[in-house]
Design an enzyme around this catalytic site. Structure first.
Site, PDB file in Angstrom:
ATOM      1  N   GLY A 102       7.323  -4.608   8.101  1.00  0.00           N
ATOM      2  CA  GLY A 102       8.453  -4.541   7.174  1.00  0.00           C
ATOM      3  C   GLY A 102       9.735  -4.088   7.859  1.00  0.00           C
ATOM      4  N   GLY A 104      11.298  -1.207   8.624  1.00  0.00           N
ATOM      5  CA  GLY A 104      11.297  -0.204   9.694  1.00  0.00           C
ATOM      6  C   GLY A 104      10.700  -0.788  10.969  1.00  0.00           C
ATOM      7  N   ILE A 126       4.494  -6.121   1.352  1.00  0.00           N
ATOM      8  CA  ILE A 126       4.224  -6.554  -0.027  1.00  0.00           C
ATOM      9  C   ILE A 126       5.476  -6.431  -0.893  1.00  0.00           C
ATOM     10  CG2 ILE A 126       1.777  -5.961   0.114  1.00  0.00           C
ATOM     11  CD1 ILE A 126       2.517  -3.579  -1.817  1.00  0.00           C
ATOM     12  N   ASP A 127       6.434  -5.591  -0.477  1.00  0.00           N
ATOM     13  CA  ASP A 127       7.610  -5.319  -1.323  1.00  0.00           C
ATOM     14  C   ASP A 127       8.577  -6.505  -1.432  1.00  0.00           C
ATOM     15  OD1 ASP A 127       6.571  -2.818  -1.529  1.00  0.00           O
ATOM     16  OD2 ASP A 127       8.194  -1.784  -0.498  1.00  0.00           O
ATOM     17  N   LYS A 154      -3.092  -5.744 -20.935  1.00  0.00           N
ATOM     18  CA  LYS A 154      -2.639  -6.330 -22.206  1.00  0.00           C
ATOM     19  C   LYS A 154      -3.794  -6.447 -23.200  1.00  0.00           C
ATOM     20  CE  LYS A 154       1.252  -9.356 -22.282  1.00  0.00           C
ATOM     21  NZ  LYS A 154       1.756 -10.676 -21.995  1.00  0.00           N
ATOM     22  N   MET A 169       4.217  -0.952  -7.005  1.00  0.00           N
ATOM     23  CA  MET A 169       4.866  -0.495  -5.772  1.00  0.00           C
ATOM     24  C   MET A 169       6.266  -1.090  -5.648  1.00  0.00           C
ATOM     25  SD  MET A 169       2.102  -0.079  -2.750  1.00  0.00           S
ATOM     26  CE  MET A 169       1.200   1.447  -2.578  1.00  0.00           C
ATOM     27  N   LYS A 214       4.609  -6.835 -32.891  1.00  0.00           N
ATOM     28  CA  LYS A 214       3.814  -7.058 -31.671  1.00  0.00           C
ATOM     29  C   LYS A 214       2.621  -6.104 -31.655  1.00  0.00           C
ATOM     30  CE  LYS A 214       6.969  -9.140 -28.509  1.00  0.00           C
ATOM     31  NZ  LYS A 214       7.094  -9.406 -27.095  1.00  0.00           N
ATOM     32  N   ARG A 248       0.229   4.880 -23.009  1.00  0.00           N
ATOM     33  CA  ARG A 248      -0.669   5.124 -21.877  1.00  0.00           C
ATOM     34  C   ARG A 248       0.030   4.684 -20.593  1.00  0.00           C
ATOM     35  NH1 ARG A 248      -2.924   7.488 -25.267  1.00  0.00           N
ATOM     36  NH2 ARG A 248      -5.143   7.484 -25.845  1.00  0.00           N
TER      37      ARG A 248
HETATM   38  O1  F6P Z   1       5.822  -0.356   2.544  1.00  0.00           O
HETATM   39  C1  F6P Z   1       5.601  -0.834   1.314  1.00  0.00           C
HETATM   40  C2  F6P Z   1       4.966   0.137   0.371  1.00  0.00           C
HETATM   41  O2  F6P Z   1       3.887  -0.522  -0.181  1.00  0.00           O
HETATM   42  C3  F6P Z   1       5.903   0.697  -0.689  1.00  0.00           C
HETATM   43  O3  F6P Z   1       6.058  -0.139  -1.792  1.00  0.00           O
HETATM   44  C4  F6P Z   1       5.240   2.011  -1.025  1.00  0.00           C
HETATM   45  O4  F6P Z   1       6.164   2.901  -1.554  1.00  0.00           O
HETATM   46  C5  F6P Z   1       4.752   2.449   0.292  1.00  0.00           C
HETATM   47  O5  F6P Z   1       4.465   1.291   1.020  1.00  0.00           O
HETATM   48  C6  F6P Z   1       3.547   3.355   0.268  1.00  0.00           C
HETATM   49  O6  F6P Z   1       3.303   3.746   1.566  1.00  0.00           O
HETATM   50  P1  F6P Z   1       2.069   4.594   2.056  1.00  0.00           P
HETATM   51  O7  F6P Z   1       0.873   3.697   2.030  1.00  0.00           O
HETATM   52  O8  F6P Z   1       2.430   4.986   3.435  1.00  0.00           O
HETATM   53  O9  F6P Z   1       1.920   5.724   1.105  1.00  0.00           O
END
Ligand code: F6P
Length: 323
Positions: A102, A104, A126-127, A154, A169, A214, A248
């Site tokens: 990603g 970094g 994944i973000d 749902k 996330m 709903k 919830r």
């Molecule tokens: O790097 C992506 C990510 O999945 C973020 O969405 C999430 O905040 C972070 O990693 C969680 O990181 P770690 O697994 O180091 O807690």
């Protein structure tokens, strides 16, 4: 170039293994030896790497995670540490590196390139917050995992007539929340890119869903949204009687990062890994393989890490119409 290396860095995600496999097999086919670095940049610093043959990457196409291991490595920001990493590669005759990760991790790849070490990046996150690529490896599988969870939630939400807060996330980016909320038919989607709504107006949305008859109210919240899921939960519970729905919370957490990669992620990882090798061997460096439309292109790493990928505001508006 006779030897290259590959590493995975930062948060893992489905599709990294297909990418590693493609790097190894395409590298071998082109006549270069491919080294796998363990534990991301930490493995470069600790000299933890080994040559991979074709069999070493057998049977990994359908496996989640990364066979190389990964880590977050803030020390890599230090020049002296990067010098050590380059020295270790030079000692082994490795003169090209592919970094899958990603923002970094790609910033680390750019730093190596700027020190004169040939480096190519592959977006793996994944973000989906990496600028310059339509999608990163791992996003598709993760979205399907989230969607499966929302569909299940749902069912139970409707059966009990409840409001559910589903936290997904996305530390700095609402992409997963937006896409899964849209595809999952959420009543409300909260993302860090957009300020608000207030707790009061979230409660109004819940009441509105109740009044419209709903049977549930699903609110998808990106983990980076402020003031956060807990604040919403507490506020809604404080007005529970008047809102109609009980509340919830489900925090999906790391379930989203694991699992078998989808067809799309296997293919994307394979295509991107192959292109990364081709780019490195043809003398490119400081670039990231990017998906633009249906094709792959090289995109400058400097541009990729300069800013986060912006959210598609039209999709946000569409989600609001669909609630
Ligand atoms: O790097 C992506 C990510 O999945 C973020 O969405 C999430 O905040 C972070 O990693 C969680 O990181 P770690 O697994 O180091 O807690």
């Amino acid at each position: 170039m006779k030897r290259i290396a590959v590493l995975t860095s930062g948060g893992d995600g489905p599709g990294l293994n297909p990418c590693i496999r493609a790097v190894v097999r395409c590298g071998l086919k082109a006549g270069v030896e491919v080294f796998g670095v363990q534990w991301g940049y930490a493995g470069l610093i600790d000299n933890d790497m080994g040559s991979l043959d074709s069999r070493a990457v057998s049977g990994i196409l359908g496996k989640g995670g990364t066979i190389l291991g990964t880590a977050r490595c803030p020390e890599f920001l230090e020049l002296q540490v990067r010098r050590q990493a380059i020295r270790h590669m030079n000692q082994r005759g490795i003169n090209g590196l592919i970094v899958i990760g990603g923002n970094g991790s790609l910033a680390g790849a750019l730093a190596l390139h700027e020190m004169g070490f040939p480096t190519i990046g592959v977006p793996g996150s994944i973000d989906n917050d990496i600028n310059g690529t339509d999608l990163a490896v791992g996003v598709d599988t993760t979205l399907n995992t989230i969607l499966d969870a929302i569909d299940r939630i749902k069912d139970t939400a409707s059966s009990h007539q409840r409001a559910f807060l589903v936290e997904v996330m996305g530390r700095d980016c609402g992409y997963l929340a937006l896409q899964s909320g849209l595809a999952g038919g959420a009543e409300l989607i909260l993302v860090p890119e957009r300020e608000g709504p207030t707790l009061e107006s979230i409660a109004e949305e819940v009441l509105d869903a109740y009044m419209r008859g709903k049977s549930h109210c699903i609110i998808v919240i990106a983990e980076g949204w402020k003031p956060g899921t807990k604040a919403v939960q507490e506020y809604l519970l404080s007005r529970r009687e008047e809102l109609g729905f009980d509340v919830r919370v489900t925090v999906l957490g790391h379930v989203q990062r694991g699992g078998r990669p989808s067809v799309f992620d296997r293919t994307l990882g394979t295509r991107m890994g192959a292109m990364a090798v081709e780019a490195l061997l043809s003398g490119e460096s400081g670039k990231m393989v990017a998906l633009r439309g249906n094709g792959l292109e090289l995109f400058p790493l400097a541009e990729a890490v300069k800013q986060l990928k912006p959210l598609d505001s039209m999709l946000l508006e569409l989600a609001e119409i669909m609630d």
